[in-house]
Write a protein that holds these residues in place. Structure first.
Motif, mmCIF file in Angstrom:
data_model
loop_
_atom_site.group_PDB
_atom_site.id
_atom_site.type_symbol
_atom_site.label_atom_id
_atom_site.label_comp_id
_atom_site.label_asym_id
_atom_site.label_seq_id
_atom_site.Cartn_x
_atom_site.Cartn_y
_atom_site.Cartn_z
ATOM 1 N N MET A 1 -1.551 -20.595 -10.830
ATOM 2 C CA MET A 1 -1.039 -20.106 -9.550
ATOM 3 C C MET A 1 -0.599 -18.650 -9.711
ATOM 4 N N THR A 2 -1.034 -17.810 -8.778
ATOM 5 C CA THR A 2 -0.706 -16.390 -8.883
ATOM 6 C C THR A 2 0.620 -16.090 -8.201
ATOM 7 N N GLU A 3 1.303 -15.124 -8.753
ATOM 8 C CA GLU A 3 2.593 -14.690 -8.216
ATOM 9 C C GLU A 3 2.356 -13.855 -6.958
ATOM 10 N N THR A 4 3.241 -13.986 -5.967
ATOM 11 C CA THR A 4 3.149 -13.141 -4.774
ATOM 12 C C THR A 4 4.379 -12.245 -4.696
ATOM 13 N N ILE A 5 4.155 -11.061 -4.149
ATOM 14 C CA ILE A 5 5.207 -10.055 -4.030
ATOM 15 C C ILE A 5 5.264 -9.627 -2.570
ATOM 16 N N ASP A 6 6.468 -9.537 -2.012
ATOM 17 C CA ASP A 6 6.645 -9.081 -0.632
ATOM 18 C C ASP A 6 6.906 -7.583 -0.632
ATOM 19 N N VAL A 7 6.117 -6.852 0.166
ATOM 20 C CA VAL A 7 6.275 -5.403 0.278
ATOM 21 C C VAL A 7 6.229 -4.995 1.748
ATOM 22 N N VAL A 8 6.828 -3.835 2.035
ATOM 23 C CA VAL A 8 6.735 -3.234 3.361
ATOM 24 C C VAL A 8 5.597 -2.227 3.294
ATOM 25 N N GLU A 9 4.609 -2.383 4.162
ATOM 26 C CA GLU A 9 3.498 -1.431 4.211
ATOM 27 C C GLU A 9 3.809 -0.381 5.271
ATOM 28 N N PHE A 10 3.705 0.895 4.865
ATOM 29 C CA PHE A 10 3.975 1.993 5.791
ATOM 30 C C PHE A 10 2.951 3.091 5.604
ATOM 31 N N GLN A 11 3.011 4.055 6.487
ATOM 32 C CA GLN A 11 2.017 5.122 6.486
ATOM 33 C C GLN A 11 2.683 6.478 6.329
ATOM 34 N N LEU A 12 2.050 7.324 5.511
ATOM 35 C CA LEU A 12 2.413 8.735 5.381
ATOM 36 C C LEU A 12 1.116 9.502 5.564
ATOM 37 N N GLY A 13 0.998 10.236 6.653
ATOM 38 C CA GLY A 13 -0.276 10.879 6.954
ATOM 39 C C GLY A 13 -1.318 9.810 7.237
ATOM 40 N N ALA A 14 -2.480 9.955 6.621
ATOM 41 C CA ALA A 14 -3.550 8.978 6.833
ATOM 42 C C ALA A 14 -3.521 7.856 5.802
ATOM 43 N N GLU A 15 -2.666 7.971 4.807
ATOM 44 C CA GLU A 15 -2.652 6.999 3.709
ATOM 45 C C GLU A 15 -1.613 5.901 3.918
ATOM 46 N N HIS A 16 -1.919 4.751 3.347
ATOM 47 C CA HIS A 16 -1.009 3.608 3.412
ATOM 48 C C HIS A 16 -0.277 3.466 2.087
ATOM 49 N N TYR A 17 1.003 3.170 2.190
ATOM 50 C CA TYR A 17 1.873 3.011 1.034
ATOM 51 C C TYR A 17 2.640 1.713 1.187
ATOM 52 N N ALA A 18 3.263 1.290 0.108
ATOM 53 C CA ALA A 18 4.098 0.086 0.151
ATOM 54 C C ALA A 18 5.314 0.309 -0.738
ATOM 55 N N MET A 19 6.370 -0.418 -0.414
ATOM 56 C CA MET A 19 7.582 -0.428 -1.237
ATOM 57 C C MET A 19 8.125 -1.845 -1.244
ATOM 58 N N ASP A 20 8.925 -2.162 -2.243
ATOM 59 C CA ASP A 20 9.508 -3.502 -2.349
ATOM 60 C C ASP A 20 10.398 -3.796 -1.152
ATOM 61 N N ILE A 21 10.237 -4.969 -0.563
ATOM 62 C CA ILE A 21 11.015 -5.357 0.618
ATOM 63 C C ILE A 21 12.495 -5.544 0.268
ATOM 64 N N GLN A 22 12.798 -5.905 -0.978
ATOM 65 C CA GLN A 22 14.177 -6.199 -1.366
ATOM 66 C C GLN A 22 15.099 -4.991 -1.273
ATOM 67 N N ILE A 23 14.530 -3.769 -1.319
ATOM 68 C CA ILE A 23 15.399 -2.592 -1.275
ATOM 69 C C ILE A 23 15.501 -1.988 0.121
ATOM 70 N N ALA A 24 14.796 -2.563 1.095
ATOM 71 C CA ALA A 24 14.881 -2.085 2.476
ATOM 72 C C ALA A 24 15.935 -2.890 3.229
ATOM 73 N N ARG A 25 16.942 -2.201 3.750
ATOM 74 C CA ARG A 25 17.985 -2.883 4.524
ATOM 75 C C ARG A 25 17.521 -3.117 5.952
ATOM 76 N N GLU A 26 16.936 -2.066 6.554
ATOM 77 C CA GLU A 26 16.455 -2.181 7.927
ATOM 78 C C GLU A 26 15.512 -1.030 8.237
ATOM 79 N N ILE A 27 14.790 -1.174 9.331
ATOM 80 C CA ILE A 27 13.891 -0.132 9.814
ATOM 81 C C ILE A 27 14.360 0.240 11.210
ATOM 82 N N VAL A 28 14.613 1.537 11.420
ATOM 83 C CA VAL A 28 15.119 1.993 12.717
ATOM 84 C C VAL A 28 14.176 3.039 13.299
ATOM 85 N N GLU A 29 14.209 3.153 14.610
ATOM 86 C CA GLU A 29 13.421 4.172 15.299
ATOM 87 C C GLU A 29 13.946 5.555 14.924
#
Length: 158
Positions: A1-29
């Motif tokens: 069984m493979t391990e799964t990791i939760d990440v937040v996918e976001f965009q900078l310019g035309a590229e897609h990036y991700a960061m660990d969800i555990q360090i994000a408190r919230e996303i605001v406008e």
């Protein structure tokens, strides 16, 4: 069984990036940011987020990516204080797409041959897409925000 990791996918310019969800408190406008005099170039300023003064970092500028204009789809990802040495810190991203679960088999580690200046901040490349024609379009750069912030603290303390 493979391990799964939760990440937040976001965009900078035309590229897609991700960061660990555990360090994000919230996303605001995006909201008005008050610039600080003599602040480092990557520090966009501060905001008052529900009574808490929060430092706002322009992630594009910090990572040396082109274009740092404020856009209407931009968001601020507020990090948990434990990840930033107790400070209230938010990072500006061009857009937030979703929280995704990634299988460890879909993550390609960075090779040592890449420049150490960026390689140390990249945890890996997340391969996505349902078929081979989509995979090239759906590569997501998984960055280590803790290392990026930790590197800032080192530079500020020297």
């Amino acid at each position: 069984m493979t391990e799964t990791i939760d990440v937040v996918e976001f965009q900078l310019g035309a590229e897609h990036y991700a960061m660990d969800i555990q360090i994000a408190r919230e996303i605001v406008e995006m909201m008005p940011i008050t610039p600080l005099p003599r602040a480092p170039h990557y520090l966009a300023g501060i905001i008052n987020l529900r009574g808490e003064i929060t430092n706002i970092i322009n992630l594009k500028t910090l990572l040396g990516l082109p274009g740092s204009q404020i856009g209407e789809s931009q968001k601020i990802v507020v990090l948990i204080p434990e990840a930033t040495g107790g400070a209230n810190v938010g990072i500006i991203v061009d857009d937030v797409h979703s929280v995704i679960q990634v299988h460890s088999t879909d993550i390609e580690k960075m090779s040592d041959g890449i420049s150490s200046s960026i390689g140390s901040f990249v945890k890996g490349i997340i391969k996505g897409g349902s078929d081979d024609t989509q995979k090239a379009k759906n590569l997501v750069i998984w960055i280590d925000i803790l290392k990026v912030i930790g590197n800032l603290e080192e530079h500020l303390n020297t």
